[in-house]
Enzyme design. Structure first.
Site, PDB file in Angstrom:
ATOM      1  CG  HIS A 186      -6.236   0.260   4.379  1.00 31.71           C
ATOM      2  ND1 HIS A 186      -5.044  -0.357   4.694  1.00 31.71           N
ATOM      3  CD2 HIS A 186      -7.026   0.096   5.488  1.00 31.71           C
ATOM      4  CE1 HIS A 186      -5.104  -0.867   5.913  1.00 31.71           C
ATOM      5  NE2 HIS A 186      -6.302  -0.605   6.420  1.00 31.71           N
ATOM      6  CD  GLU A 200      -2.919  -1.121   2.350  1.00 32.07           C
ATOM      7  OE1 GLU A 200      -2.824  -0.201   3.195  1.00 32.07           O
ATOM      8  OE2 GLU A 200      -3.787  -2.005   2.416  1.00 32.07           O
TER       9      GLU A 200
END
Length: 343
Positions: free
Chosen positions: A293, A274
């Site tokens: 997320h 990420e």
């Protein structure tokens, strides 16, 4: 506050490993006598090293990046607490913190409702093919007779991890008329604190689940837990929702199962890397609904995590228990709370 060293800002410093923190949490820390400093978003190890050397924090409020032994050492002896902004602690080397006498806390349960709701939003969107149908409408199509979607009622959902989030997902599933299976080897007792049937083996749950919803932490045990073999055990046409941690699912195996048609759709909020790399097939796969997320990013969820983490820092350094149940991950001997426990 007398036990807290004075940082370079003239007061004990809390360093946030992100570009921002909820203003209410900043106010909590400031009112308790702490200076609050931030890094950039998703700080690299080198940036974290520079930041802790500069500010000499008494506490790290961890949102992004990775807190490892090198960062803990660079912070110096004044560092006493690492407080996680959320429940998942895979971004913190807990063993390294414990070895250095540093307390690790988490905002356990503070974002559970937001994440459970987001998981259901992903599941319903995948069940009903909403993105592709919406795109068709925007492109001028009218698929009233040519498009069919899926029912939720009667479809069995397998929940891996039956904590604060998983149990809420189970309650929503019950309302939709979905049989619930639960696998959680760390849940005490024989029953469940919510609806569903407890299953003793992951393989059994997979074989019986039309929908697999993941809500377990990322650890050495769960990393890569859902790989090619596990995906193959799911019934053909099964759906997968992951709002837990990306490393739990082998992404290459997931893409292969989607391409082969064994997995019919995926709703995913978390990824192995990420931010998700631009070249990842999960960004544009026609059977995937991906979000960045953000499951916990509701006003109440974000505030709960930030305020929970701030409260952990304030209470632990004052020798008191945090307000959130289960907040203490490991209690280091360098904090007043640990001294009180020892006494």
């Amino acid at each position: 506050m007398n036990a807290s060293p004075t940082g370079r800002e003239g007061r004990p410093t809390v360093l946030v490993s992100a570009a921002a923190l909820a203003p209410e949490a900043v106010a909590m820390l400031q009112q308790a006598g702490y200076a609050v400093m931030t890094t950039s978003a998703y700080p690299s190890e080198s940036e974290l090293l520079d930041a802790v050397r500069e500010h000499r924090p008494v506490a790290l409020l961890h949102r992004q990046g990775h807190i490892n032994g090198a960062v803990l050492d660079a912070a110096g002896p004044d560092l006493r607490v690492v407080a996680r902004h959320g429940a998942g602690i895979d971004g913190i080397d807990v063993a390294a913190a414990k070895a250095r006498g540093v307390t690790v806390t988490r905002a356990a349960g503070a974002n559970s409702r937001a994440v459970a709701e987001h998981s259901w939003a992903l599941l319903l969107a995948v069940l009903k093919d909403l993105p592709s149908i919406g795109a068709g409408m925007a492109g001028g199509l009218w698929e009233k007779t040519s498009r069919h979607t899926r029912d939720a009622e009667g479809r069995t959902i397998g929940i891996v991890g039956y904590g604060a989030i998983g149990s809420k997902v189970a309650r929503y599933a019950e309302a939709f008329g979905m049989p619930v299976l639960a696998y959680d080897p760390y849940l005490p007792g024989d029953g469940l604190p919510g609806p569903g049937e407890r299953v003793g083996a992951l393989t059994d749950l997979l074989a019986r689940s039309d929908v697999l919803s993941l809500h377990c932490p990322l650890s050495a045990e769960t990393r890569g837990m859902i790989g090619a073999a596990e995906l193959a055990r799911l019934p053909k046409g099964a759906l997968l929702v992951n709002a837990a941690r990306g490393g739990i699912v082998n992404e290459a195996a997931l893409v292969a199962a989607l391409d082969a048609g064994h997995i019919a759709g995926v709703g995913i909020d978390v990824f192995e890397t990420e931010p998700l790399p631009q070249e990842s097939a999960l960004r544009r796969h026609p059977k995937v609904i991906a979000t960045p997320h953000i499951a916990a990013n509701t006003p109440r969820g974000a505030l709960g995590m930030a305020a929970g983490a701030a409260d952990c820092i304030i209470q632990v350094l004052a020798g008191r228990e945090p307000a959130l149940k289960g907040a203490i991950v490991t209690l280091g001997e360098k904090t007043p709370l640990a001294i009180g426990h020892a006494a």
